[in-house]
Design an enzyme around this catalytic site. Structure first.
Site, PDB file in Angstrom:
ATOM      1  N   ASN A 290       2.508   7.298   3.479  1.00  0.00           N
ATOM      2  CA  ASN A 290       2.905   6.045   4.111  1.00  0.00           C
ATOM      3  C   ASN A 290       3.150   4.989   3.042  1.00  0.00           C
ATOM      4  OD1 ASN A 290       3.516   4.292   6.175  1.00  0.00           O
ATOM      5  ND2 ASN A 290       1.525   4.430   7.187  1.00  0.00           N
TER       6      ASN A 290
ATOM      7  N   SER B  61      -9.902   6.002  16.304  1.00  0.00           N
ATOM      8  CA  SER B  61      -8.963   5.390  17.245  1.00  0.00           C
ATOM      9  C   SER B  61      -7.541   5.943  17.122  1.00  0.00           C
ATOM     10  CB  SER B  61      -8.935   3.863  17.061  1.00  0.00           C
ATOM     11  OG  SER B  61      -8.483   3.531  15.760  1.00  0.00           O
TER      12      SER B  61
ATOM     13  N   GLU C  27       0.841  -1.199   0.000  1.00  0.00           N
ATOM     14  CA  GLU C  27       0.000   0.000   0.000  1.00  0.00           C
ATOM     15  C   GLU C  27       0.872   1.242   0.000  1.00  0.00           C
ATOM     16  OE1 GLU C  27      -3.525  -0.323   2.409  1.00  0.00           O
ATOM     17  OE2 GLU C  27      -3.321   1.764   3.060  1.00  0.00           O
TER      18      GLU C  27
ATOM     19  N   GLU D  85      -2.959  10.403   2.963  1.00  0.00           N
ATOM     20  CA  GLU D  85      -4.100  10.458   3.877  1.00  0.00           C
ATOM     21  C   GLU D  85      -4.164  11.833   4.533  1.00  0.00           C
ATOM     22  OE1 GLU D  85      -4.481   5.974   5.615  1.00  0.00           O
ATOM     23  OE2 GLU D  85      -2.684   7.091   6.195  1.00  0.00           O
TER      24      GLU D  85
ATOM     25  N   GLU E 224       5.685   6.313   7.926  1.00  0.00           N
ATOM     26  CA  GLU E 224       4.935   7.557   7.869  1.00  0.00           C
ATOM     27  C   GLU E 224       5.841   8.778   7.802  1.00  0.00           C
ATOM     28  OE1 GLU E 224       4.834   5.396  10.412  1.00  0.00           O
ATOM     29  OE2 GLU E 224       2.786   4.650  10.711  1.00  0.00           O
TER      30      GLU E 224
ATOM     31  N   ARG F 160      11.256   4.028  17.437  1.00  0.00           N
ATOM     32  CA  ARG F 160      10.986   2.944  16.503  1.00  0.00           C
ATOM     33  C   ARG F 160      12.136   1.949  16.465  1.00  0.00           C
ATOM     34  NH1 ARG F 160       7.222   4.483  12.275  1.00  0.00           N
ATOM     35  NH2 ARG F 160       7.777   2.463  11.384  1.00  0.00           N
TER      36      ARG F 160
ATOM     37  N   ASP G 189       0.149   5.367   0.528  1.00  0.00           N
ATOM     38  CA  ASP G 189      -0.948   6.217   0.994  1.00  0.00           C
ATOM     39  C   ASP G 189      -0.663   7.707   0.930  1.00  0.00           C
ATOM     40  OD1 ASP G 189      -2.408   3.964   1.865  1.00  0.00           O
ATOM     41  OD2 ASP G 189      -1.437   3.984   3.815  1.00  0.00           O
TER      42      ASP G 189
ATOM     43  N   ASP H 258      -0.944  -5.153   7.979  1.00  0.00           N
ATOM     44  CA  ASP H 258      -2.028  -6.052   8.366  1.00  0.00           C
ATOM     45  C   ASP H 258      -1.894  -6.566   9.800  1.00  0.00           C
ATOM     46  OD1 ASP H 258      -3.358  -6.054   5.809  1.00  0.00           O
ATOM     47  OD2 ASP H 258      -1.668  -7.198   5.067  1.00  0.00           O
ATOM     48  N   GLY H 259      -0.772  -7.165  10.096  1.00  0.00           N
ATOM     49  CA  GLY H 259      -0.584  -7.728  11.425  1.00  0.00           C
ATOM     50  C   GLY H 259       0.518  -6.989  12.150  1.00  0.00           C
ATOM     51  N   LYS H 260       1.742  -7.338  11.833  1.00  0.00           N
ATOM     52  CA  LYS H 260       2.905  -6.659  12.417  1.00  0.00           C
ATOM     53  C   LYS H 260       3.098  -5.349  11.672  1.00  0.00           C
ATOM     54  CE  LYS H 260       7.720  -7.595  13.659  1.00  0.00           C
ATOM     55  NZ  LYS H 260       8.834  -8.574  13.548  1.00  0.00           N
ATOM     56  N   ILE H 261       2.569  -4.292  12.210  1.00  0.00           N
ATOM     57  CA  ILE H 261       2.528  -3.027  11.477  1.00  0.00           C
ATOM     58  C   ILE H 261       3.917  -2.397  11.398  1.00  0.00           C
ATOM     59  CG2 ILE H 261       1.620  -0.675  11.470  1.00  0.00           C
ATOM     60  CD1 ILE H 261      -0.932  -1.764  12.706  1.00  0.00           C
TER      61      ILE H 261
END
Length: 299
Positions: A137, A213, A118, A122, A152, A289, A120, A145-148
Site C-alpha cells: 500500500n 476490524s 506511508e 503487510e 492496495e 473506487r 506498506d 489518516d482521515g479521507k482514506i
C-alpha cells in the site's frame, strides 16, 4: 537399444510435463538480486524499540515480536531516510492468525501526524487452512489518516511464508517505489506527479498488532486470543540509502543494474508472472473506487 529408447520416451515426456507444471507455479528468475548488494545490519545498530518492549526478544540475530491480550510490539529505524533499500527476512506464524497484522513499512507519521506518508508491506492474518495475504500500500500526505485513499495491491504468495524465512523489501527513490519478495519485483509504483508520490523523509518500521476490524476478509474473522501469543520472526535487516542528513550528492539506490533506476526486461517478466498468477486485488481495477482520487491509475 532402439526399442529401449522408444520405451523411455513416454517417461521423458511425463518428466517434461511435470517440470513445466512445477515452473508454472514459480516465478521466473529476475536475473538480478538487489538484496545481495546490501550488507545486513545489526538490529541494535539500526533500530530501537518503539512500543511493547516486553513483547520483543532477540535470539541469535533474529528478533521475535509478539501480540497477546496485553500488547503488540513495534520497532523503528534510528535514522530517517529520503530514499533507499529497506528489507528484512521474515517468518510468519502458522495456524489461526485472523485479525493480526505483521508489517514492514516506511512512514513519517510521527513527524507529520494527521498528514503523513506511508509505504506498506503487510501480512494479513488468516484462518486455519487458508494462506496469508500480502498487502502492499502507498499513502500520500494524510490519505491514510482521515479521507482514506489507499493504493492496495494484494497477493497470495507462491510459497508458504510460515515454513521458513523469506526476504521482503521496499526500494524507494525519487522516481519509483518497488516492492520485492525474495528479490522478485512484485509491484512498481512510479512517480507520475508530486501529488501522488511520497517525497518527505521516512523511517523504517516493523510491528505486530490487532486489526480485527478489517484485516481478515474485511473483518469477518477476528483475533482469537485462545491462540495467543501471535509471533513473527525478523532477521537479515537491511536499510541503506540517503538519510535525511545526507548531502545532495547522495545517489539513490536502484533495484536493477541500471544506476538510473527502473527494472530490466527479465525483472519485468518476473513481475508480470507474479501479477498474473499471485495478485488477488488491484485498486486500479476496483471499479467501485473513485479513481478521480487515484489519478495515477489512468495517467
Amino acid at each position: 537399444m532402439g526399442s529401449s529408447l522408444i520405451s523411455l520416451l513416454p517417461i521423458f515426456h511425463l518428466l517434461v510435463l511435470l517440470g513445466s507444471s512445477v515452473n508454472a507455479y514459480w516465478p521466473p528468475s529476475p536475473g538480478y538480486w538487489p538484496s545481495s548488494k546490501v550488507v545486513s545490519l545489526s538490529f541494535y545498530k539500526g533500530f530501537r524499540n518503539l512500543w511493547g518492549p516486553q513483547h520483543q526478544r532477540m535470539d541469535q540475530n533474529a528478533l521475535t515480536i509478539w501480540l497477546d491480550r496485553v500488547s503488540g510490539s513495534g520497532f523503528k529505524s534510528v535514522k530517517p531516510f529520503r530514499s533507499g533499500y529497506f528489507g528484512a527476512s521474515i517468518k510468519l506464524q502458522p495456524g489461526y492468525t485472523a485479525g493480526v497484522i505483521t508489517s514492514l513499512y516506511l512512514s513519517n507519521n510521527e513527524a507529520h501526524p494527521g498528514f503523513h506518508d506511508e509505504v506498506d508491506i503487510e501480512f494479513l492474518g488468516t484462518t486455519f487452512g487458508k494462506p496469508y495475504t500480502l498487502q502492499t500500500n502507498v499513502y500520500i500526505r494524510g490519505s491514510g489518516d482521515g479521507k482514506i485513499i489507499g493504493r492496495e495491491m494484494k497477493y497470495r504468495l507462491w510459497f508458504d511464508p510460515t515454513s521458513g524465512f523469506h526476504h521482503y523489501a521496499i526500494l524507494w527513490n525519487p522516481r519509483e517505489i518497488i516492492f520485492l519478495v525474495d528479490d522478485i519485483p512484485i509491484r512498481r509504483y512510479p512517480k507520475k506527479s508530486a501529488a501522488t508520490f511520497p517525497l518527505r523523509p521516512m523511517w523504517l518500521y516493523g510491528s505486530i498488532w490487532d486489526a480485527s476490524s478489517w484485516a481478515t476478509e474485511d473483518g469477518k474473522y477476528k483475533a482469537d486470543y485462545k491462540y495467543q501469543p501471535f509471533s513473527t520472526k525478523y532477521t537479515n535487516f537491511k536499510a541503506i540509502g540517503c538519510t535525511a542528513y545526507s548531502s545532495a550528492r547522495c545517489h539513490p539506490v536502484s533495484a536493477s543494474p541500471y544506476r538510473s533506476g527502473g527494472l530490466t526486461r527479465q525483472q519485468y517478466q518476473a513481475m508480470r508472472w507474479v501479477q498474473t498468477h499471485s495478485m488477488v486485488y488491484n485498486y486500479c481495477k476496483d471499479y467501485k473506487r473513485d479513481h478521480s482520487l487515484t489519478p495515477e491509475c489512468w495517467r
